[in-house]
Design a protein around this motif. Sequence first.
Motif, PDB file in Angstrom:
ATOM      1  N   PHE A  56       4.458 -17.260 -32.351  1.00  0.00           N
ATOM      2  CA  PHE A  56       3.264 -16.823 -33.077  1.00  0.00           C
ATOM      3  C   PHE A  56       3.608 -16.500 -34.529  1.00  0.00           C
ATOM      4  CE2 PHE A  56       0.261 -13.479 -34.445  1.00  0.00           C
ATOM      5  CZ  PHE A  56      -0.899 -14.217 -34.341  1.00  0.00           C
ATOM      6  N   THR A  71      -5.323 -16.690 -33.006  1.00  0.00           N
ATOM      7  CA  THR A  71      -4.607 -17.714 -32.251  1.00  0.00           C
ATOM      8  C   THR A  71      -4.733 -19.032 -32.988  1.00  0.00           C
ATOM      9  OG1 THR A  71      -4.325 -18.734 -30.075  1.00  0.00           O
ATOM     10  CG2 THR A  71      -6.573 -18.356 -30.816  1.00  0.00           C
ATOM     11  N   LYS A  79      -6.052 -12.108 -29.234  1.00  0.00           N
ATOM     12  CA  LYS A  79      -6.538 -13.116 -28.290  1.00  0.00           C
ATOM     13  C   LYS A  79      -6.678 -12.523 -26.899  1.00  0.00           C
ATOM     14  CE  LYS A  79      -5.282 -17.660 -26.428  1.00  0.00           C
ATOM     15  NZ  LYS A  79      -4.911 -17.303 -25.050  1.00  0.00           N
TER      16      LYS A  79
END
Length: 1092
Positions: A154, A175, A289
């Motif tokens: 990420f 995301t 998310k």
Amino acid sequence: MKNGRCFLAIVWYEPQDFCMYRKYDMMFYCKNSGIFIKIRHNGITFHYAVYIFLNATGLLVGTLDAVLDSTSKVAPFRILHQTPDSQVYWSIACGSSREEITEHWDWLEHNVMKTLSVFDSNEDITSFVQGKIRGLIAEEGKGSFVKEDDPEKFREGLMKFEKCFGLPEQEKLVTYYSCSYWKGRVPCQGWLYLSTNFLSFYSFLLGAEIKLTISWDEISKLEKTSNVILTESIHVCSRGEDHYFSMFLHISETFLLMEQLANYAVRRLFDKETFENDLVLHDPLQITKRGLESRAHSEQFSAFFRLPKEETLKEVHECFLWVPFSHYNTHGKMCISENYICFASQDGSLCSVIIPLREVTGVDKADPANRGVSISTKGKTAFRFTEVRDFEQLVAKLRMKCNAASSPQHIINTEVAASSASDSPKDFDAGSSKMGQRDNSKTVGTEALMTVYHPQDAENLDSKMLKEKMKEQSWNILFVERGHGVSMFRTKKTRDLVVRGIPEALRGELWLLFSGAVNDMASNPGYYTELVEKSLGTCTLATDEIERDLRRSLPEHPAFQSDTGISALRRVLTAYAYRNPQIGYCQAMNILTSVLLLYAKEEEAFWLLVVVCERMLPDYFNRRIIGALVDQAVFEELIRVHLPQLTDHMTDMTFFSSVSLSWFLTLFISVLPIESAVNVVDCFFYDGIKAILQLGLAVLEYNMEKLLTCKDDAEAVTVLNRFFDSVTNKDSPLPPAVQQGSNLSDTKSDHPKVDITDLIRESNERYDDIRYEDVESMRCRNRLYVIQTLEATTKQNVLRVVSQDVKFSPSDLEELYELFKKEHFLSCYWNVNSPVLQHHDASLPYLDQYRIDCQQFRVLYHLLSPWSHCANRDSLALWTFRLLDESSDCLINFKQFACVLGTRTTHISFTEIESLSPSKGGDLSKEELIHFSQLSGKLQSVRLLGKGKVDIQAYLKQWQDELLKKEENIKDLPRMNQSQFIQFSKTLYNLFHGDPEEELLYRAIAVVTSLLLKMEEVGRRLQSPTSPVKSPTEGSRAQSLRGNQEWSFAFEQILASLLNEPAFVRFFEKPHDIKVKIESAKNLQLKARTRM
């Protein structure tokens, strides 16, 4: 594909190596599409191969037991991609069985192969396939990147996001997904980034870069679509432009997240009435998310089971529930929250159960061989769940929850719940006395109004009363079989009985049960009584409106022709307005509450009203009735699907919105006779808004032939009104004096009678395919459209007003409005407690709904002002804003902003203010600022004569006349002293820097300075005690000279000197192409905010 055994591998083969091994392979199966080749080989290891792999699950995924290990066996099935006339093969999927590899092949055929036909060259096909596979690998590899223990993937995506789009650091990336963006008929493989305020896409293929940034608040349509080329794609419409994204690995998950973020943005920016109470999403920086997914599941859970909004879904278990009255196990899901255990079947039996923990007496293991869990309740009912995974841990958790629910507070709640289910008012009063509540029977009614004004005569039973008793008997049998109370089994038979109409004696109790209001009342004992005590006697706009509408609520019913019913209605409406000031009171609430009071006790009616306004009909009763408009849009969509011939006939679909608004706001109570309308309310409390939509479709279909012959809307409205007048309830036990339908039987005999029970049954049977999930999805989709439509209406009204005062073209003015509004939103994106957002109020006049402060004005001033290069631009922006802020509230609206850019006025007045010293500028009085703001219109009358010469005498005479006409409370403009004049000259130099006539302007400054000094010297000599009577300006100047020996100038002197120089006049009157400035500002606005 299951149990984590799938891997995705990209293998580059050297041609000679692959060809060498291939001749030893045994080709058990081969399928060739011309682009992809599917083969099977013996598991020979390829030494000259590069493997790119990551553990994943999903489509287009192969299995490799080990990687970079020469002793490992390779999966026997593979799918290869070959570019024609090339010896290079791509292994893009592999599997251990024919079924597995065929599944991957089918996915390719449906999602990739159809798309490849749009490419012109084989190289483009190969590049696209490579990019697509790389994207799938990376997406599967990132996994659940929101986990704190594995943030590397990420973080990498976040760095790319920040580098590509240059948004402020406060912009939170939620995301990202691999997908294709369709530019024309060609797909571009790239990455879709979803952040709190923006939808962004980036692609770089074959030297072509695509960068797209769309703010969520600009999206008017968000939907999943499909066509011949795109089997499934996401369609985004923003400001009239359509964007399509496809080839997602998990398109449903992506769409749900996009839908949530878009809905969150419009609620925060456009509908702050409901957003202010939403603590979960109040801070954009806390959105993740996982949090959004959890929230979505919790919202679906609480809405489906009609639970309080505060309930959060904790666990979901697939299991079987034993149905004792049918003697079989039904398959479904057990959903567990903080205070409830719920079950919903998934085998079509429509069986559901709600078990409050306050009702649970024991949780035990049952039949360990079948992993069973038994839950016992106070109603002496035992629910047995089997095939529950980790059932032992579940039993332990539930026991802990039940022990927590045994606290004194929960015991009190249980007593209230039990008392509310009782039919005896004495029981309710006894329960209240146990809680230490004082007797409020004189204030709060403890009886439903129907039991007072229409008591049933048990001795004299006519045919209608006999049918009513038969209905009650059917429900009593149901209670014996399926339980009685909040934990009863709810099945298809329950719905069938509701469709037939709930008996009068049970209506209030079952409304409370099916709506979930019983849970709210049990969780808040004594709450309504306290509200009544606090709210009575208050005087607000809401209470004034309530008093005005009290006598208009079912005026034909005896209960509301007396003080008893009117007082109860007043207490309930006033208490709710006190509870929820954002809604307060809205018309139609009085009609709905009147019907609730007929069948429910006063406190029960209050909680039913809470459930309707805050959960079942969200946003229906706010200032803009957004919820009702959304459901009307859903209704129009259903009409297009189910009644296409009607939509083909109607040229304008807004007719359905206008005629059906009262249907939704009052649940058909305002258009149907009361004895028929209550049957509609029965279905509404059981099935929610779906029941209203189904009935609306049935009404239109019933009158289809007549509506198709109507020539205008008025005739169609007449047809529908006559139909509603003909609806009856032949089984209603209400007295004829109360029934509205019977009073019209003689006058409307030409229209055939329609029984409400038959109409509701037909609507359920014909439109049974309308599912709850579909309705909620359409609500989310149409909410964006409705809010953007309201915003478009606001914009049109603002532009119509402002266009009369400026000389912009309509298109330029519209673009300027979008910039203004965008600047307002940009200040709200990254500031949780934005003062600007607090000033956005949709109930204000159109011009004042969006306003900006000085900081926002400064950004726009830098982007649009012709003097943006000036070193003093910040000071110019500040003083310009102070001139525009006539109300001194540090905010200006769009009209004020547009006028400063769109009127043909000289800007010398603004430069004059800049010449004031900072200390003096802070001390300017309100009167002086108002006077400054009035200068712009006065200077328009100056006319240029000959070759740029100005008629100074004519102008000064006009100026002197205006000075004499000034009001006494307007002070004279202050004189400019020596230091201020020096600063003024510096400002002019900064303004003129870089101008083509820079040299002429600098010379003009020198000429003006010299002229002013000479004028001041002459003025000093002429000033003496024997001078004639002075004008007010001269008197002020003389007084200033006596107190200060430095030279100074009056505004008139400076203005006359400046206007006498043609270079100055040309500079300040020079037209500027606002269109070029606007286009530049659109590209730089976000970057300017980022730099700030």
